[in-house]
Design a protein around this motif. Structure first.
Motif, short mmCIF file in Angstrom:
data_model
loop_
_atom_site.label_atom_id
_atom_site.label_comp_id
_atom_site.label_asym_id
_atom_site.label_seq_id
_atom_site.Cartn_x
_atom_site.Cartn_y
_atom_site.Cartn_z
N MET A 127 -8.82 3.00 12.20
CA MET A 127 -9.26 3.59 10.95
C MET A 127 -10.60 2.98 10.53
SD MET A 127 -7.21 4.56 7.43
CE MET A 127 -6.01 3.36 7.63
N LEU A 146 -0.15 8.75 15.47
CA LEU A 146 0.06 7.65 16.39
C LEU A 146 0.68 6.49 15.61
CD1 LEU A 146 -3.43 7.72 18.11
CD2 LEU A 146 -1.26 8.14 19.29
N TYR A 167 -3.03 2.99 -6.55
CA TYR A 167 -4.36 2.45 -6.88
C TYR A 167 -5.39 3.52 -7.25
CZ TYR A 167 -4.70 3.69 -1.94
OH TYR A 167 -4.62 4.37 -0.76
N GLY A 210 -8.62 10.39 3.96
CA GLY A 210 -7.93 10.23 2.69
C GLY A 210 -8.66 9.14 1.91
N ARG A 254 -8.34 11.18 14.68
CA ARG A 254 -8.42 12.55 14.14
C ARG A 254 -9.84 13.07 14.29
NH1 ARG A 254 -4.10 13.05 9.65
NH2 ARG A 254 -2.33 12.19 10.79
N LEU A 303 -10.97 7.10 7.26
CA LEU A 303 -11.05 8.18 8.24
C LEU A 303 -10.25 7.76 9.47
CD1 LEU A 303 -13.28 10.65 9.56
CD2 LEU A 303 -13.43 8.64 10.99
N GLY A 304 -9.33 8.61 9.88
CA GLY A 304 -8.58 8.34 11.11
C GLY A 304 -9.48 8.61 12.30
N GLU A 337 -12.78 2.39 7.18
CA GLU A 337 -12.57 2.40 5.73
C GLU A 337 -13.76 1.80 4.98
OE1 GLU A 337 -8.15 1.99 4.50
OE2 GLU A 337 -8.39 0.62 6.18
N PHE A 347 -3.27 3.37 15.46
CA PHE A 347 -4.50 4.16 15.45
C PHE A 347 -5.62 3.37 14.80
CE2 PHE A 347 -4.67 5.44 10.94
CZ PHE A 347 -3.37 5.16 10.54
N GLY A 374 -13.50 4.49 -2.27
CA GLY A 374 -13.57 4.34 -0.82
C GLY A 374 -12.66 5.35 -0.14
N PHE A 375 -12.75 5.37 1.17
CA PHE A 375 -11.90 6.30 1.90
C PHE A 375 -11.54 5.75 3.26
CE2 PHE A 375 -16.23 7.82 3.09
CZ PHE A 375 -16.12 7.87 4.48
N GLU A 399 0.83 -1.20 0.00
CA GLU A 399 0.00 0.00 0.00
C GLU A 399 0.86 1.25 0.00
OE1 GLU A 399 -3.21 2.38 0.97
OE2 GLU A 399 -3.57 0.94 2.57
O1 4AD Z 1 -4.52 8.87 4.01
P1 4AD Z 1 -4.28 7.49 4.52
O2 4AD Z 1 -2.89 6.99 4.60
O3 4AD Z 1 -5.18 6.55 3.59
C1 4AD Z 1 -5.22 5.20 3.61
O4 4AD Z 1 -4.66 4.49 4.40
C2 4AD Z 1 -6.17 4.62 2.60
N1 4AD Z 1 -5.90 3.18 2.52
C3 4AD Z 1 -7.59 4.90 3.02
C4 4AD Z 1 -8.60 4.35 2.05
O5 4AD Z 1 -8.75 4.92 0.99
N2 4AD Z 1 -9.28 3.29 2.42
O6 4AD Z 1 -4.95 7.34 5.95
C5 4AD Z 1 -6.33 7.61 6.14
C6 4AD Z 1 -6.55 8.48 7.34
C7 4AD Z 1 -5.87 9.84 7.27
O7 4AD Z 1 -6.66 10.76 6.55
C8 4AD Z 1 -5.77 10.21 8.73
O8 4AD Z 1 -7.00 10.70 9.23
C9 4AD Z 1 -5.51 8.87 9.38
O9 4AD Z 1 -5.96 7.87 8.50
N3 4AD Z 1 -4.09 8.65 9.69
C10 4AD Z 1 -3.56 8.67 10.92
N4 4AD Z 1 -4.11 8.91 12.12
C11 4AD Z 1 -3.31 8.88 13.20
N5 4AD Z 1 -1.98 8.59 13.14
C12 4AD Z 1 -1.39 8.33 11.96
N6 4AD Z 1 -0.08 8.02 11.93
C13 4AD Z 1 -2.18 8.37 10.77
N7 4AD Z 1 -1.93 8.17 9.47
C14 4AD Z 1 -3.10 8.34 8.82
#
Ligand code: 4AD
Ligand code: MG
Length: 467
Positions: A247, A242, A368, A393, A441, A437-438, A249, A245, A434-435, A169
């Motif tokens: 997530m 963190l 992707y 994201g 956060r 959400l942390g 998705e 954390f 898809g997305f 990824e």
């Molecule tokens: O933007 P990211 O890296 O996206 C993905 O992992 C995709 N696979 C998501 C998807 O399309 N299904 O991470 C998504 C969210 C970020 O926007 C942020 O809110 C959170 O995960 N995030 C963290 N939260 C806390 N600590 C971290 N180290 C984080 N890294 C990402």
């Protein structure tokens, strides 16, 4: 002591059957009073509010009274009484008190007003403070909001693995999972570690995201979401990162970019509204003690339409700001990965509302993401929030096998363990999006807390895995 079934304080404070005998159990927050009568503020965690226990000292043993100190655990039988003073409607006139657990005088939460840093050092006790009680009750409520939202929309909760052998990824550095004896590693002639005899027979790690497996599910069940822990070994010592954390998705078959953005916006608004509707007492406390603008900010997000902004236009706005003399630490140019100062400028100063940024340069986004016709940008979306920066994201996914493979080859992504992912593009591929959400956060935003370490019970960050 007479056996009376326990009433939780959250329920007790709503009761009006004054005169009833009740039992409460909880921990002493404060005790004050005169030689005749004492007032104990008792909290059982069911609500931010304490119940006041009125103790007529004449009726109680001195030895027992001595043990009723801050932090001690009590069971109290007494008469539910209408309270005359300000504050709660109901209080309890104590008839019998049992000290279930005395509290040593080394108890670190004797006084109010400890710093967040100090409370992190006693993370095993901080849930007993008002602030952390509120944060963790809200955390629970947000989890329920998430499940409710997706369940109501017909999404299926799909459990993706925590341990994974695919490292493609590219979302972050991974933590390895091994049962190998680190003092005696077998290596081949090139010095590479041999994993054949490791537990999984190959190198394995903790997942950075459930997305890729989520895509498999979405192309079968239609719409799914994952909600679980993810792990990133990046050395980011910031108030927003963190190493462990949670997530959320969702992944949706047949969704395009505008439907994806609609889902992102509807989802966040639902969660924030849920907090306003279900966590009023805790939010009022945090609004008073932690962040005076909190409730107003939450209401504003629920009632505001998010801005939808192509990256290229965002860069123009930032460049204009620079031209007008605004100073950023990091340079702004088309192709740059936005720093959180840039994101926050757009959200907090320029638009003063949440922004969904789209159509990013492909170089700064994952392999992707669906490629646009211009050959330069991809259909990625980041949702940018006041105070937080990036909260979501996501993207439309590249569903075309050849285009996806071309990008994978271009980026030299090791796909040997990823045949299963590519199969989705071979067997009835479909547009999907898809997305992620942390979760912490989101909690930062909803609670107004300033540091992500203070919205998860036991934070894991570089050089910190205590408790
Ligand atoms: O933007 P990211 O890296 O996206 C993905 O992992 C995709 N696979 C998501 C998807 O399309 N299904 O991470 C998504 C969210 C970020 O926007 C942020 O809110 C959170 O995960 N995030 C963290 N939260 C806390 N600590 C971290 N180290 C984080 N890294 C990402
Ligand atoms: Mg991201």
């Amino acid at each position: 002591m007479e056996k009376i079934s326990r009433t939780k304080i959250v329920d007790l404070l709503k009761r009006e059957d004054f005169g009833a005998m009740v039992n409460v159990k909880g921990w002493v927050r404060t005790r004050r009073g005169s030689k005749q009568v004492n007032f104990i503020a008792l909290n059982d965690g069911s609500t931010i509010n304490n119940v006041q226990i009125v103790v007529d000292l004449e009726n109680f043993d001195e030895a027992l009274l001595k043990d009723i100190t801050t932090g001690a655990c009590l069971s109290v039988n007494g008469v539910l009484t209408e309270s005359v003073g300000a504050g709660q409607k109901a209080e309890i006139q104590a008839r019998e008190i049992e000290v279930l657990g005395t509290c040593d005088n080394t108890y670190p939460l004797q006084k109010k007003g400890h710093s967040m840093e100090f409370l992190r050092e006693i993370a095993h006790l901080r849930p007993r403070t008002n602030t952390f009680g509120a944060v963790f009750r809200i955390r629970h409520n947000m989890a329920i909001a998430i499940h409710t939202f997706f369940h109501q929309k017909g999404f299926f909760y799909f459990h993706t693995p925590i341990i994974t052998a695919s490292d493609c990824e590219g979302a972050g550095q991974m933590f390895q999972v091994t049962t190998k004896n680190l003092y005696d590693l077998k290596k081949d002639e090139n010095g590479s570690i041999i994993y054949d005899d490791d537990f999984f027979g190959k190198q394995a790690s903790l997942t950075v995201s459930g997305q890729l497996e989520g895509e498999l599910a979405a192309t079968a069940l239609g719409a799914i979401y994952t909600f679980g822990p993810t792990f990133r070994a990046e050395n980011s010592n910031t108030p927003r990162h963190l190493a462990e954390f949670w997530m959320v998705e969702p992944e949706v078959a047949f969704a395009d970019l505008s439907e994806l953005m609609d889902l992102e916006e509807e989802f966040i608004k639902f969660c924030v509204k849920w907090a306003l509707d279900n966590c009023a007492d805790d939010l009022e406390f945090l609004n008073k003690m932690v962040d005076k603008g909190l409730i107003e900010r939450l209401q504003k997000v629920v009632n505001t339409e998010f801005v939808r902004l192509p990256y290229t236009e965002g860069i123009k706005i930032l460049e204009e700001a620079v031209a007008k003399g605004h100073k950023f630490e990091f340079p702004v140019y088309w192709g740059c990965d936005l720093a959180s100062e840039h994101e926050r400028y757009l959200v907090e100063e320029h638009f003063q509302k949440p922004v969904i940024m789209i159509d990013y340069p492909k170089e700064i986004k994952a392999f992707y993401m669906k490629q646009n016709e211009d050959g330069k940008t991809v259909q990625g979306t980041d949702v940018l929030f006041p105070q937080i920066g990036e909260i979501i994201g996501g993207s439309v996914r590249e569903e075309n096998y050849d285009k996806l493979m071309a990008r994978i080859t271009e980026l030299h992504i090791p796909m040997k363990d990823m045949w299963w992912y590519l199969d989705t593009r071979k067997y009835g591929t479909c547009p999907h999006a898809g997305f992620g959400l942390g979760f912490e956060r989101l909690l930062l935003f909803v609670t107004g807390m300033a540091n992500i370490r203070d919205v998860i019970p036991f934070p894991r960050t570089p050089r910190n895995a205590e408790f």
